[in-house]
Every structure is written in C-alpha cells, then in structure tokens.
Design an enzyme around this catalytic site. Structure first.
Site: not given
Length: 469
Positions: A327-328
């Site tokens: 996600e990051e």
C-alpha cells in the site's frame, strides 16, 4: 466461552425472516446479536496482542524486503490461530528499493547537521555527495511556477507546513510536495529536493514516504527534513545570506519482485459467494515498526473477524479480511487485487479499511445509494453509544478500498481521531507504545457491528456511481 451469545443467537437468527419490515431492513435479531458482539469487543477482545505480535516478531516490513516476507508468513499463521475458515495468499509484483544512509549538513554560513530521511525509491547522490545552495518555496505550486534559472543547480526546498486536525485533512495539501516535488525539481534542473516533512509534530524525526518516480527521466536525490530542521533552514535564509547544504545519500533501485496480499475468510452459511471485504495493509515503512501504520488496522480487522467466527452460526455471507501488500508505495496490492477479480466485483457487497492509526472512532461515513441509508441509520443505533456520530455519504472506505469504490462497490468508513496520527506517521517513532489497548477495543466494537450487520443482512447495498459516471 460464548454462552451468553449462544443462548441469544440460537433463537434469534432462526427467526430473522419473521422480523423483517420495510422500515427496518435489518432484523431485530441481527441487531441484538450485533449489540452483544459490540459489548463483548469492549469487555474482552484483545486486538492489542495482535499488533504487539506483529511489531515484536516482524517489525518493519517495507514491500519486497525480508521483513515483508516475514510479515506474510506471520499473517497466515495468525489467521489460522484465530480460527479463520480459509487462509490463502495472492502474489503481487512490487518495485523494490534499498535504503542506504542519508546525511545532510549546512556547510555555510552556519555549519551544523540536519536530520533527514530519503524519500521512497529516491536515488543516491554522486560519490562523495553534492553541495549546493538552497532555494526555498512555500509549496509545490510555487516551485512549479518558478523559472528554471532560479532552480537550476540548486537544492529546491519545499517548506509547506501541514495543518493538524483530527480528520487528517491537512495531509492532502501537504503531501503534494512529497508526491510531485522531486519531479518538478528535476524538470527545472535542480541538484536535489529537500522537503519539510509531511507531519504535524515538532520532534526531530523526518517523515519518509513514497513519491512519484514513473516517467521522471532524470531523477534527483530527494530527502524529507525534520520539522525543527526545516525551521532552522527557514531562519538561516531570513538572514539574507546564501545557505549551502551538503547531501550524501546512498540508495539502490532493484528489479521488481514478489510480495503478497494475505486473505482470510469466515465463510458465509447461505451466500458464501457474496462477500464483504474488510481490510488493512500489511506493509509498512522501514524506519519504525509500523504499529500505527498499519499494525493497528491489521489487528482491528483480524480481531473483528475472530469475534464473528465464534458465533454459533456463520453469518449469511462471507466476511473476507484482506491484508493488502505494498500500500505504501502506491496501493499496489489493492490495484492488482481488483484487476485479478474484475469478474467477481459484483459479488462484493461492501468494502472498508482501517488505516488511520489507533485513535477512537468518532464518525461513521458511508458511500451507499440513497435507498440504502436506512441500513446505515440502523447501524448508527449501535454505534452511537460508542461515541460515534453520523458523517457523510462521501466515504472511500480507506486508501486501498478506494480502488474498489472507483468500480462501484459500496463502502463504509469508520473515522478515527487522527489528531496526533501525523506526529508519528512514517517516522522511527511509529512504535507500539503509541497504541492504547482500550481505544483499540473501541475500534473493534465499531467494526464488529458494521461487519456483522453487513454480512448478515438479507438484501444487498446495490452499486454506487463510479469515477467514470
């Protein structure tokens, strides 16, 4: 262990169909079970032990690293221990990067060190480092409008302060500098980019984070600067003398490699093909232990599913917990999940994600057709005693959930109090001591109400307008 719940649900779930009315689409039996689940979450759930296990036994877990691989193995083992009916992984492809050292110092007119952190997937300086004059901009827009000759050969310094509010709404305007600043600086011939950290603290920690790297032909080194050091540079520049800074950075971009979304299911008893997805992201940045971002979210959704799994009957449809990978670095796991499951999206009745730390939930947002607002109103009957107020119908459900919403999937959003979230976000200070077990249980209480009632309701929530509509 669940005797009160057993005695309550045995008769209630069996008579749900008799309780349905047009005014109350959620049967009273379901409401009563959800109330018991909520109170059990407040009294005896233990999400803290899950985030404690993740941060102690795995720690930092940036996508594509050894820590990421340990996290995937940890998540599978933990889901099986918690009683999920089915646990599996889905491989995703992620860009990989090695963070080396990052050093910065003012060399003139007032020599002293600065605290910095490389922004994600940034490049190294030339061997021996680089030294250049600072040129300051109040925000990304000012840098974009600046003539190239003002920037060429210098270190562009974006000095945008983030506003501190409990909704976290100050993040969007401030993060633009991190996302697009390096590209803007590179296109104007800058030697490097320095960015006031996207955060709300006054600690001497720099906030790392991802930036746009695709399509940048000649990238330049890019570093986040701690807030006190951004103040220091600002004060030096006000003295009217050129400020020279030396940067020395090591980093390396690697070939793409594998990571995984980790999925656990509580299988529905009547409509197993229909699914509610509750998610969090398993990866974290590498300078803290990812307790708030997003270890707390991982714990909240896993404990929610555990409580529902202990009912004497499975809910009507499947509850699917997805711990998204990468996600990051750009919602990679969520994007690849949706692309891999396009033919199944109509069976996803709703989506929601916990990715805003471990503060108390204070607001309940939705993204539903207006014809389904009465379902949210009934949910609010059980959420209000937790100190939660009704919000708006503009929820995207969380960062990863937004990819589903863009395809028409309805969403719920349980907003946490994020007043201090960006004090710790993406820093070495994102550690377990910032997580309050009592607040974490309040989160689970809210999530279990929303999740159980969505998986147990008889009808569906329809579809919502997509970004293309």
């Amino acid at each position: 262990m669940l005797k009160p719940l057993l005695s309550l649900t045995g008769g209630l779930i069996a008579t749900m169909a008799l309780s349905i009315t047009q005014a109350n689409p959620l049967p009273q039996g379901s409401i009563s079970v959800a109330e018991v689940l909520r109170d059990r979450a407040l009294e005896s759930s233990d999400p803290y032990s899950i985030v404690e296990s993740l941060t102690v036994e795995v720690g930092p877990r940036r996508a594509g690293t050894e820590g990421d691989r340990r996290a995937v193995a940890w998540a599978q083992k933990k889901m099986k221990e918690l009683g999920f009916d089915r646990v599996y992984t889905e491989q995703i492809d992620v860009p990989r990067w090695v963070r080396g050292h990052a050093q910065a110092e003012v060399v003139a007119p007032f020599p002293q060190p600065l605290v910095v952190s490389s922004l994600g997937y940034g490049i190294a300086t030339p061997e021996g480092g680089l030294t250049a004059e600072i040129v300051e901009f109040p925000n990304l827009e000012a840098l974009l409008k600046a003539p190239a000759d003002k920037v060429k050969g210098k270190i562009a310094f974006i000095n945008k302060r983030m506003e501190k509010v409990r909704t976290g709404e100050g993040y969007g305007p401030a993060v633009q500098g991190r996302s697009k600043g390096m590209q803007a600086a590179a296109e104007k011939g800058a030697a490097a980019l320095l960015l006031r950290s996207v955060g709300t603290d006054s600690d001497r920690f720099a906030h790392t984070g991802m930036m746009s790297i695709d399509g940048v032909e000649t990238p330049v080194p890019a570093l986040a600067l701690s807030a006190p050091d951004a103040n220091l540079l600002e004060a030096m520049l006000k003295r009217g003398k050129p400020v020279l800074v030396k940067l020395n950075v090591e980093s390396e971009r690697l070939n793409d490699g594998p990571s995984f979304n980790v999925v656990g299911e509580i299988t529905g008893r009547e409509k197993p093909e229909e699914v509610m997805i509750i998610g969090a992201h398993l990866d974290s940045w590498d300078e803290g232990t990812g307790a708030l971002d997003d270890g707390a979210g991982v714990a909240i959704v896993m404990e929610t599913a555990r409580l529902i799994s202990e009912l004497p009957e499975r809910p009507r449809r499947t509850l699917r917990v997805v711990l998204f990978g990468a996600e990051e670095i750009g919602l990679v796991g969520a994007k690849q999940y949706v692309e891999s499951h396009l033919d199944e999206l109509d069976n996803i009745v709703a989506v929601s994600e916990s990715d805003f730390g471990a503060g108390k939930v204070w607001r309940f947002d939705t993204r539903l057709p207006e014809s389904k607002f009465d379902i949210a109103d009934q949910m609010m009957q059980l959420l209000a005693p937790l100190g939660i107020e009704r919000g708006n119908n503009k929820s995207y459900g969380g960062p990863d959930s937004s990819v589903f919403v863009a395809r028409g999937v309805p969403a719920f959003g349980l907003y946490q109090n994020g007043m201090d979230y960006f004090d710790y976000h993406h820093t070495p200070n994102d550690t377990l001591d910032k997580v309050d077990p009592e607040k974490l249980r309040q989160n689970v209480a809210a999530w279990v109400v929303m999740s159980f009632l969505t998986t147990e309701m008889e009808g569906d929530l329809g579809r919502v307008p997509t970004s293309a509509e």
